[in-house]
Design a protein around this motif. Structure first.
Motif, mmCIF file in Angstrom:
data_model
loop_
_atom_site.group_PDB
_atom_site.id
_atom_site.type_symbol
_atom_site.label_atom_id
_atom_site.label_comp_id
_atom_site.label_asym_id
_atom_site.label_seq_id
_atom_site.Cartn_x
_atom_site.Cartn_y
_atom_site.Cartn_z
ATOM 1 N N VAL A 115 12.442 -4.728 69.241
ATOM 2 C CA VAL A 115 13.568 -5.021 70.119
ATOM 3 C C VAL A 115 14.447 -3.793 70.306
ATOM 4 C CG1 VAL A 115 13.585 -7.429 69.385
ATOM 5 C CG2 VAL A 115 15.100 -5.798 68.258
ATOM 6 N N PHE A 116 15.099 -3.725 71.451
ATOM 7 C CA PHE A 116 16.056 -2.660 71.748
ATOM 8 C C PHE A 116 17.448 -3.205 71.486
ATOM 9 C CE2 PHE A 116 19.021 -0.486 74.526
ATOM 10 C CZ PHE A 116 18.715 0.840 74.307
ATOM 11 N N ARG A 117 18.256 -2.440 70.769
ATOM 12 C CA ARG A 117 19.587 -2.912 70.399
ATOM 13 C C ARG A 117 20.637 -1.853 70.723
ATOM 14 N NH1 ARG A 117 21.471 -6.754 66.535
ATOM 15 N NH2 ARG A 117 23.606 -6.304 65.883
ATOM 16 N N ASN A 118 21.737 -2.287 71.346
ATOM 17 C CA ASN A 118 22.837 -1.371 71.625
ATOM 18 C C ASN A 118 24.188 -2.073 71.494
ATOM 19 O OD1 ASN A 118 22.734 -2.982 73.906
ATOM 20 N ND2 ASN A 118 23.191 -1.311 75.337
ATOM 21 N N GLY A 119 24.291 -2.943 70.504
ATOM 22 C CA GLY A 119 25.539 -3.668 70.282
ATOM 23 C C GLY A 119 25.728 -4.010 68.817
ATOM 24 N N THR A 120 26.905 -4.510 68.497
ATOM 25 C CA THR A 120 27.239 -4.818 67.106
ATOM 26 C C THR A 120 27.485 -6.310 66.897
ATOM 27 O OG1 THR A 120 29.554 -4.241 67.587
ATOM 28 C CG2 THR A 120 28.173 -2.538 66.592
ATOM 29 N N THR A 121 26.680 -7.135 67.532
ATOM 30 C CA THR A 121 26.720 -8.579 67.272
ATOM 31 C C THR A 121 25.736 -8.866 66.148
ATOM 32 O OG1 THR A 121 27.301 -9.143 69.555
ATOM 33 C CG2 THR A 121 26.272 -10.870 68.218
ATOM 34 N N PHE A 122 26.241 -9.367 65.029
ATOM 35 C CA PHE A 122 25.399 -9.651 63.870
ATOM 36 C C PHE A 122 25.381 -11.159 63.627
ATOM 37 C CE2 PHE A 122 27.403 -5.461 62.967
ATOM 38 C CZ PHE A 122 26.268 -4.679 63.108
ATOM 39 N N LEU A 123 24.231 -11.774 63.854
ATOM 40 C CA LEU A 123 24.091 -13.215 63.651
ATOM 41 C C LEU A 123 23.519 -13.498 62.268
ATOM 42 C CD1 LEU A 123 22.481 -14.324 67.050
ATOM 43 C CD2 LEU A 123 24.895 -14.420 66.403
ATOM 44 N N ARG A 124 24.113 -14.435 61.584
ATOM 45 C CA ARG A 124 23.570 -14.853 60.294
ATOM 46 C C ARG A 124 22.414 -15.832 60.543
ATOM 47 N NH1 ARG A 124 27.658 -16.849 55.713
ATOM 48 N NH2 ARG A 124 28.250 -14.674 56.000
ATOM 49 N N PRO A 125 21.303 -15.695 59.828
ATOM 50 C CA PRO A 125 20.202 -16.657 59.984
ATOM 51 C C PRO A 125 20.723 -18.082 59.812
ATOM 52 C CG PRO A 125 19.471 -14.810 58.669
ATOM 53 C CD PRO A 125 20.958 -14.630 58.857
ATOM 54 N N SER A 126 20.191 -19.002 60.604
ATOM 55 C CA SER A 126 20.669 -20.375 60.584
ATOM 56 C C SER A 126 20.344 -21.067 59.268
ATOM 57 C CB SER A 126 20.029 -21.169 61.736
ATOM 58 O OG SER A 126 20.445 -22.512 61.704
ATOM 59 N N ARG A 127 21.172 -22.023 58.898
ATOM 60 C CA ARG A 127 20.903 -22.825 57.705
ATOM 61 C C ARG A 127 19.750 -23.790 57.963
ATOM 62 N NH1 ARG A 127 26.442 -25.305 55.552
ATOM 63 N NH2 ARG A 127 24.983 -26.105 53.999
ATOM 64 N N ASN A 128 19.485 -24.069 59.231
ATOM 65 C CA ASN A 128 18.318 -24.876 59.581
ATOM 66 C C ASN A 128 17.092 -23.953 59.550
ATOM 67 O OD1 ASN A 128 16.217 -26.252 60.910
ATOM 68 N ND2 ASN A 128 17.645 -27.374 62.215
ATOM 69 N N PRO A 129 16.125 -24.187 58.663
ATOM 70 C CA PRO A 129 14.992 -23.264 58.498
ATOM 71 C C PRO A 129 14.110 -23.141 59.729
ATOM 72 C CG PRO A 129 14.587 -25.326 57.332
ATOM 73 C CD PRO A 129 16.019 -25.366 57.772
ATOM 74 N N TYR A 130 14.213 -24.062 60.695
ATOM 75 C CA TYR A 130 13.406 -24.014 61.904
ATOM 76 C C TYR A 130 14.118 -23.307 63.058
ATOM 77 C CZ TYR A 130 11.082 -27.776 59.338
ATOM 78 O OH TYR A 130 10.467 -28.516 58.369
ATOM 79 N N ALA A 131 15.372 -22.937 62.861
ATOM 80 C CA ALA A 131 16.210 -22.502 63.982
ATOM 81 C C ALA A 131 16.255 -20.996 64.214
ATOM 82 C CB ALA A 131 17.636 -23.014 63.780
ATOM 83 N N THR A 132 15.866 -20.186 63.239
ATOM 84 C CA THR A 132 15.877 -18.737 63.412
ATOM 85 C C THR A 132 14.544 -18.317 64.007
ATOM 86 O OG1 THR A 132 17.362 -18.487 61.508
ATOM 87 C CG2 THR A 132 16.228 -16.502 62.275
ATOM 88 N N VAL A 133 14.530 -18.086 65.303
ATOM 89 C CA VAL A 133 13.288 -17.782 66.022
ATOM 90 C C VAL A 133 12.796 -16.376 65.683
ATOM 91 C CG1 VAL A 133 12.195 -17.620 68.291
ATOM 92 C CG2 VAL A 133 14.023 -19.294 67.894
ATOM 93 N N ALA A 134 13.699 -15.410 65.656
ATOM 94 C CA ALA A 134 13.338 -14.029 65.321
ATOM 95 C C ALA A 134 14.369 -13.472 64.355
ATOM 96 C CB ALA A 134 13.265 -13.165 66.578
ATOM 97 N N GLN A 135 13.896 -12.733 63.367
ATOM 98 C CA GLN A 135 14.778 -12.179 62.337
ATOM 99 C C GLN A 135 14.412 -10.717 62.093
ATOM 100 O OE1 GLN A 135 14.951 -14.555 58.798
ATOM 101 N NE2 GLN A 135 16.257 -13.125 57.679
ATOM 102 N N TYR A 136 15.416 -9.877 61.982
ATOM 103 C CA TYR A 136 15.176 -8.478 61.658
ATOM 104 C C TYR A 136 14.542 -8.381 60.268
ATOM 105 C CZ TYR A 136 18.031 -6.960 65.598
ATOM 106 O OH TYR A 136 18.516 -6.727 66.860
#
Length: 214
Positions: A115-136
């Protein structure tokens, strides 16, 4: 806000990119969490909306406290601005792990997604184990410059989260998958989110709580 929230709850699919994802979380549309700098560590921002709707007396106290401790209120010599650029994420490439079984990843054949990134939005992985589609990944940087502090926060953070809201859902992107229409590998994810939204009916799943959250 009420119209947007009602539309999503009745079955709509809201897609947010970068700081729009921050906005959706701060407004309480979803129950996901952001990571933000606070006292040298990281803090949850979901209390932002509650603070903005607090009684006037409470709101005044909050503003006074914030203004007294805001780092930006101190004076800094002009020459020191050269260091500000090192804190930005101006454009670099990272490796993520994507759930190929999720409708948003339809058409992909490799769990490795760049992925290409140029921002500082940091999302915490969801507490629902099925909800985080992509993770660094734990060591995500592939190409480009990023400060050590920012790289630490990107590592293992969420790149895409789907949050269930009533009969609808919100798809939160930490980055812009369509940036300048040249990073085609992630543009497909946006198209899938747009066309396959009704298929993103997540099970609740057992909530996993980290030691930090506890």
């Amino acid at each position: 806000m009420d119209k947007i929230r009602r539309w999503v709850q009745e079955g709509g699919t809201l897609i947010t990119l970068k700081n729009a994802s921050e906005w959706a979380i701060k407004q309480g549309i979803v129950k996901e969490k952001l990571l933000i700098p606070a006292n040298g560590g990281w803090a949850d921002t979901t209390a932002t909306r509650a603070a903005s709707t607090a009684p006037a007396s409470e709101g005044k106290k909050t503003k006074e406290t914030a203004s007294a401790s805001t780092p930006g209120s101190r004076r800094t010599d002009f020459v020191n601005q050269e260091h500000e650029g090192t804190r930005a994420i101006a454009g670099s490439i990272y490796r993520t792990d994507v759930d190929l079984t999720n409708p948003i990843a339809f058409g992909l054949t490799d769990r490795r997604l760049y992925v290409f990134r140029n921002g500082t939005t940091f999302l915490r992985p969801s507490r629902n184990p099925y909800a985080t589609v992509a993770q660094y990944t734990a060591t995500p940087l592939v190409s480009g410059y990023v400060s050590k502090a920012n790289l630490k926060q990107i590592s293992n953070s969420a790149a895409i989260v789907v949050s269930k809201v009533g009969a609808g859902r919100v798809v939160l992107f930490a980055d812009d998958p369509n940036f300048r229409h040249y990073w085609h590998g992630t543009a497909r994810l946006f198209t899938n989110a747009l066309l396959l939204g009704p298929l993103l009916n997540l099970p609740e799943g057992p909530a996993t709580i980290s030691a930090e959250e506890e």
